[in-house]
Design a protein around this motif. Structure first.
Motif, short mmCIF file in Angstrom:
data_model
loop_
_atom_site.label_atom_id
_atom_site.label_comp_id
_atom_site.label_asym_id
_atom_site.label_seq_id
_atom_site.Cartn_x
_atom_site.Cartn_y
_atom_site.Cartn_z
N UNK A 345 0.81 -1.22 0.00
CA UNK A 345 0.00 0.00 0.00
C UNK A 345 0.85 1.27 0.00
N UNK A 346 2.01 1.23 0.66
CA UNK A 346 2.79 2.44 0.86
C UNK A 346 4.17 2.37 0.21
N UNK A 347 5.04 1.50 0.71
CA UNK A 347 6.44 1.48 0.28
C UNK A 347 6.59 1.19 -1.21
N UNK A 348 5.82 0.24 -1.72
CA UNK A 348 5.95 -0.15 -3.13
C UNK A 348 4.64 0.05 -3.87
N UNK A 349 3.92 1.10 -3.48
CA UNK A 349 2.61 1.36 -4.10
C UNK A 349 2.74 1.61 -5.60
N UNK A 350 3.71 2.40 -6.01
CA UNK A 350 3.87 2.70 -7.43
C UNK A 350 4.31 1.45 -8.19
N UNK A 351 5.22 0.71 -7.61
CA UNK A 351 5.68 -0.53 -8.25
C UNK A 351 4.51 -1.49 -8.48
N UNK A 352 3.61 -1.58 -7.51
CA UNK A 352 2.49 -2.52 -7.58
C UNK A 352 1.27 -1.94 -8.31
N UNK A 353 1.39 -0.73 -8.84
CA UNK A 353 0.26 -0.15 -9.56
C UNK A 353 -0.84 0.34 -8.64
N UNK A 354 -0.49 0.68 -7.42
CA UNK A 354 -1.45 1.16 -6.42
C UNK A 354 -2.69 0.27 -6.35
#
Length: 819
Positions: A345-354
């Motif tokens: 949700x936070x640290x890798x939100x952009x990587x995971x496509x939010x």
């Protein structure tokens, strides 16, 4: 008072140390090996009682100095012991063929037992010297332990397990300083000051846990350029995020060999060095995720149109991506570990496509069954994620682990929350010979039958890829169109239909060909009239797990062990569920060591002869304290399981249930002196039968009543908010634990009156019994259930009351009558 506070502080440190060791060794090794090592190390308590029995004449006059020294040594050895243990080259996977590993294992036992020996010496010596106030010593012992259980959970949210361990060195020195506060002020002040400095005197690298080279995390880091990019620690586990740019992760369990696409770059997320999940890169291009449709877990989406989905155990988000890829109109994503959810949700939100911000997606931090108990929503699909690694599952690592997600009652709850025509889908690793899949199938059959379904086979579908199986259970019978859709889905991906209504054996073994259609044959047998015979004759334990016996991952059967051993040169060893055998080995080792520790002091106790008015023979004393040690933990462990299910969170098992048991037992210990005094003086109200039988009667009555009362009560109260359930749990635990805190100090008080030299021996027996009890309770629960464990505990308490109701009871009663 400072001395009693020192006892309390040291007891808090000891239980915190035990919990921290389990946390640290679960990272370094695997849970079942950690369980064995720490259980045997706990025999340090029994060894301290044996030493006190043999050397009490020398130790008693030097009580203050010995207590302070032993407490300070606890502070040193708690850290140094684990630091040394890290350097012992023990590899549990080599025990079968390398005899040196047994020597290394023995070294681990000895090194880790020293802190328990030091703490046990302090508490046992306090009980011996302060024999007229044993109830107070025991009260402060239990109150401290309860506070320590809650405190260590809180500490693990703030500090790493390694730094938390270093903090314990401060507690040891602090307890030493407290014990001397009213006797030797300067040494006491020096020890307290040393307590503030101690945590920072240790290099953290000495106690930082390093996972076994055979764990998944260690294997992943051997890949060129692979590196750890993030770590998160909590009581729920150490989460490690790994990036591997050169050879990227390609985690897609059971991916069809017909798939033309491959997963995008992924980050590997490990919990305690195992249990791999992944965070998949998603840039909004759904075409790049077409591989998701080539996993066995995609089957239910070909039977439903834009379903409302509940994902239980969302982890890194793979099953959430699966749902969104297939057009789910709404998804409730449930994750127990907030730090795992925070990564996505936070640290890798952009990587995971939010992912968690996608339309229709709602994230819930909760335990699966607890979430359903508080929610009134219904779903078209409930998907239970594949949450463990294949290597850990195949090795039988989870054989000792309770899992309330795969019980008959759990599946009944899941099915009850489906819309008409809705589906429950559960994916498991494929293992040969079949274990997980058939046990899950048997569990689903029983759940449907308990729900009033007369033809469960009409509602079940089971497919298998080359590595996974997916079981689909429908809230209603499968239609002809749906069975055809299952066949089309499986054929397009070269998956085998292991079971489907009206399927023929020839259809069940077409692509991933086995020597026989094992899964189909097993499914048919589990639906047939000879189900019980099949379950009895099958080479693995696949009887459905229940909430009373929640050991889904226990598959071991004794009668097939010789066959597996005979095939060791052909890989037969890999078929053995090692977790169960490790548990049994722990029991045998603990029993032998306990026997030696209990019998050794008898030489010293033989002279001088005890007074004739002591409560029975040595055998009676041994039986009493052995029965108490076994029974106390039997009840504690059994009801911890039941209350943890009610509270719907594993952390509450320690922070609420264990702490409540210990604190209220401590209060009961404090009250035991008043109860005994009233009886001895003949004042009213006073129990006519004596304090021990009255306390035991309370324990037996309440524990047996709870076996009947708690299940329906918990079912009714599970929708309550957490705070209310915690209050209910503490209220229910209080009377039972209060009574449980009385028999031990009452027994010591009677020894103090007739044979005070036996008090440290009683401490040794109780310490050994506690180790045996923890192992025995698990073994009994695996085979017979926690209800039987409680029944045996009640019988043991009854035996203790009968055994100890000897001459001393009658002598005291005679005094009352004479007066």
């Amino acid at each position: 008072m400072p001395l009693l506070l020192a006892v309390s502080v040291l007891s808090a440190a000891v239980i915190a140390y035990e919990i921290l060791l389990m946390r640290l060794f679960s990272i370094v090794l695997w849970y079942h090996f950690a369980y064995m090592i720490i259980s045997l190390a706990l025999l340090g308590f029994g060894a301290s009682g044996t030493m006190l029995t043999l050397a009490q004449g020398w130790l008693r006059p030097r009580f203050a100095g010995v207590f302070a020294t032993a407490a300070a040594l606890f502070g040193v050895t708690a850290v140094a012991g684990f630091a040394l243990a890290r350097r012992v080259p023990f590899n549990p996977l080599e025990v079968v063929w390398d005899p040196n590993q047994l020597l290394y294992l023995s070294a681990l036992y000895l090194v880790l037992a020293v802190p328990f020996f030091c703490a046990g010496t302090c508490i046992g010596l306090a009980l011996t010297v302060l024999k007229d106030r044993v109830n107070l010593v025991y009260r402060y012992d239990l109150l401290g332990a309860g506070a320590g259980a809650a405190a260590v959970v809180a500490a693990l949210f703030v500090f790493t397990p390694a730094f938390s361990l270093m903090l314990l060195s401060a507690v040891g020195f602090g307890a030493a300083g407290l014990s001397l506060w009213g006797r030797a002020r300067r040494p006491a002040v020096a020890l307290v000051l040393l307590a503030f400095a101690a945590p920072f005197a240790w290099p953290e690298g000495w106690v930082t846990p390093e996972p076994s080279p055979y764990k998944g995390l260690s294997q992943a880091l051997r890949v060129p350029d692979a590196r750890v990019v993030a770590e998160r620690s909590s009581p729920l586990g150490l989460i490690t995020v790994v990036e591997s740019p050169t050879i990227p992760f390609r985690h897609a369990p059971g991916l069809s060999l017909n798939a033309t696409g491959e997963p995008p770059p992924q980050l590997g997320v490990f919990t305690d060095g195992e249990s791999l999940t992944v965070i998949t890169r998603h840039d909004g291009d759904w075409a790049r995720l077409d591989y998701l449709d080539y996993q066995s877990a995609a089957l239910p989406y070909h039977l439903l149109d834009r379903p409302r989905v509940l994902v239980l155990g969302v982890g890194g988000g793979a099953d959430l991506l699966l749902a969104l890829y297939h057009g789910a109109r709404a998804v409730d994503a449930v994750e127990l570990n907030p730090q795992m959810a925070g990564l996505v949700r936070d640290d890798y939100a952009d990587f995971a496509g939010r992912l968690f911000e996608a339309e229709g997606v709602t994230l819930h931090i909760a335990e699966a069954r607890g979430f359903l108990a508080r929610s009134a929503d219904r779903y078209d699909l409930i998907q239970l994620a594949l949450m463990d690694s294949f290597s850990a599952s195949a090795a039988g690592v989870f054989a000792l682990s309770e899992s309330t997600l795969y019980t008959v009652e759990a599946l009944m709850e899941f099915l009850a929350r489906l819309e008409p025509g809705g589906l429950l889908a559960i994916t498991r690793w494929l293992k040969l010979p079949p274990r997980d899949a058939l046990k899950l199938f048997a569990t689903a059959v029983e759940a449907l039958e308990r729900g009033g379904v007369s033809e469960p086979g009409e509602r079940l579908a089971l497919i298998r890829s080359w590595k996974t199986t997916t079981l689909v259970v429908k809230n209603g019978a499968f239609t002809a169109g749906e069975t055809a859709a299952v066949r089309v889905f499986a054929e397009a991906r070269s998956f085998d239909v292991a079971y489907l209504p009206a399927i023929e054996a020839a259809e069940a073994n077409r692509y991933n060909v086995l020597d026989a259609a094992y899964f189909f044959d097993g499914a048919r047998a589990l639906l047939g009239p000879d189900r019980d015979r099949f379950l009895e004759d099958y080479g693995f334990e696949i009887t459905p797990a229940t909430d009373d016996r929640p050991y889904f991952f226990h598959f071991f059967k004794w009668r097939v062990l010789p066959e597996f051993l005979s095939l060791r040169e052909r890989g037969g060893i890999a078929l053995i569920e090692w977790g169960y055998l490790i548990l049994l080995a722990t029991l045998v080792q603990a029993a032998v060591a306990s026997l030696l520790l209990i019998l050794a002091p008898l030489v010293a106790l033989a002279r001088p002869a005890p007074r004739p008015d002591v409560a029975g023979s040595r055998g009676r004393v041994a039986c009493y304290f052995l029965a108490l040690g076994l029974a106390f933990l039997f009840i504690e462990i059994a009801f911890m399981q039941r209350f943890t299910l009610f509270l719907s969170h594993p952390l509450y098992a320690i922070a609420v249930v264990l702490a409540s048991f210990l604190v209220f037992a401590g209060l009961g210990s404090g009250a035991s002196a008043r109860l005994a005094a009233r009886w001895e003086q003949g004042s009213r109200p006073a129990p006519p039968a004596g304090p021990i039988p009255v306390a035991v009667a309370g324990i037996v009555a309440i524990s047996l009543l709870y076996l009947v009362l708690l299940p329906p009560l918990f079912d009714a109260l599970r929708p309550l908010p957490d705070a209310a359930k915690i209050a209910v749990s503490a209220t229910l635990i209080a009377p039972l634990a209060f009574c449980m805190g009385m028999p031990f100090p009452l027994g010591l008080k009677r020894l103090a009156a007739g044979a005070p030299e036996w008090i440290p021996w009683a401490w040794a027996i109780n310490g050994c019994a506690s180790v045996l009890s923890a192992v025995l309770a698990t073994l009994l629960a695996i085979h017979f259930g926690f209800t039987v464990v409680v029944g045996l505990a009640a019988a043991l308490y009854g035996l203790a009351a009968v055994v100890f109701a000897g001459p001393l009871e009658r002598r005291a009663q005679g005094v009352v009558n004479h007066g």
